[in-house]
Design a protein around this motif. Structure first.
Motif, short mmCIF file in Angstrom:
data_model
loop_
_atom_site.label_atom_id
_atom_site.label_comp_id
_atom_site.label_asym_id
_atom_site.label_seq_id
_atom_site.Cartn_x
_atom_site.Cartn_y
_atom_site.Cartn_z
N SER A 62 -5.36 -25.81 -11.20
CA SER A 62 -6.08 -26.84 -10.44
C SER A 62 -7.59 -26.68 -10.58
O SER A 62 -8.32 -27.66 -10.73
CB SER A 62 -5.67 -26.79 -8.96
N PHE A 89 -6.08 -31.87 -10.67
CA PHE A 89 -6.71 -30.97 -9.69
C PHE A 89 -6.01 -30.99 -8.34
O PHE A 89 -5.54 -29.95 -7.86
CB PHE A 89 -8.19 -31.31 -9.54
N GLN A 92 -1.98 -30.04 -8.58
CA GLN A 92 -1.69 -28.63 -8.84
C GLN A 92 -2.00 -27.77 -7.63
O GLN A 92 -1.31 -26.79 -7.35
CB GLN A 92 -2.46 -28.14 -10.05
#
Length: 228
Positions: A62, A89, A92
């Motif tokens: 991320s 981003f 995750q």
């Protein structure tokens, strides 16, 4: 003398080291800035964690997706940049949180999708792909087909991973092949993409290990659940 590492672990460690060296050599040859290839070095560790179906791969991934977003914009891969920053981003990060709540050793509890859900996802994927083929040319993307397919698959994989559906590992293999094809296609116009092509080969090997590890983990979980 036992090291505590399996033959697979030793192989991936050696492969990770060789890949890092090749990325560095290619980066120097093509005069790439360190920041442009930094996400690749971080991804080497992520690939190792993914091969073990380790929940910390999502946490590190991320953070790394923000760096990838900046790199994708440089290469005019706007679909990839959009996916990295606005999907990869946050998803995750949520994946790590969810997997952490459903711990199973270093991983999480896995499950399988029903055929009804698989068919529904296939229909949604087809409609979304058609929409991207219309939108991406309008914003200047140079690699519409491969860019749209690999990013839609990536988004689908993120959601399946977040909900711990074991099918995500199979789709990662397909996406790995398409992603490698995208980088090969870009080589003529963007030779510096060689660093990402090198990484994609390493990543594909880790993904294959992840596929078999996930199958083994799911099978073990089912056996232990049935025995309770």
């Amino acid at each position: 003398m036992k090291t505590g590492f399996s033959k697979k672990d030793i192989f991936i460690f050696m492969l990770m080291g060789c890949t890092a060296i090749l990325i560095t050599i290619a980066g120097i040859y093509f005069h790439q800035s360190f920041l442009r290839i930094l996400p690749l070095y971080i991804s080497l560790v992520i690939g190792l964690l993914q091969s073990r179906v380790n929940r910390y791969a999502s946490l590190l991934g991320s953070i790394n997706s923000l760096l990838y977003g900046a790199v994708y914009i440089h290469f005019n891969l706007y679909g990839s940049a959009f996916s990295a920053v606005l999907f990869s981003f946050p998803i995750q990060l949520l994946t790590f949180i969810r997997w952490n709540k459903n711990k199973w050793e270093h991983s999480t509890l896995l499950r399988k999708m029903s055929w009804k859900h698989r068919i529904l996802l296939l229909l949604v994927f087809a409609v979304s792909l058609a929409a991207l083929w219309i939108i991406l040319p309008l914003i200047g993307s140079q690699y519409v087909f491969l860019d749209s397919v690999t990013n839609l698959l990536g988004i689908l994989i993120y959601f399946l991973t977040m909900f711990a559906f074991v099918e995500y590992t199979f789709l990662m293999i397909i996406n790995g092949v398409i992603g490698t094809a995208l980088y090969i296609t870009m080589l003529r116009n963007e030779p510096e993409i060689t660093t990402y092509l090198i990484y994609s080969v390493y990543s594909f090997i880790c993904i294959v290990f992840s596929f078999f590890q996930a199958k083994k983990l799911y099978s073990n979980q089912q056996q232990k659940t049935d025995n309770k």
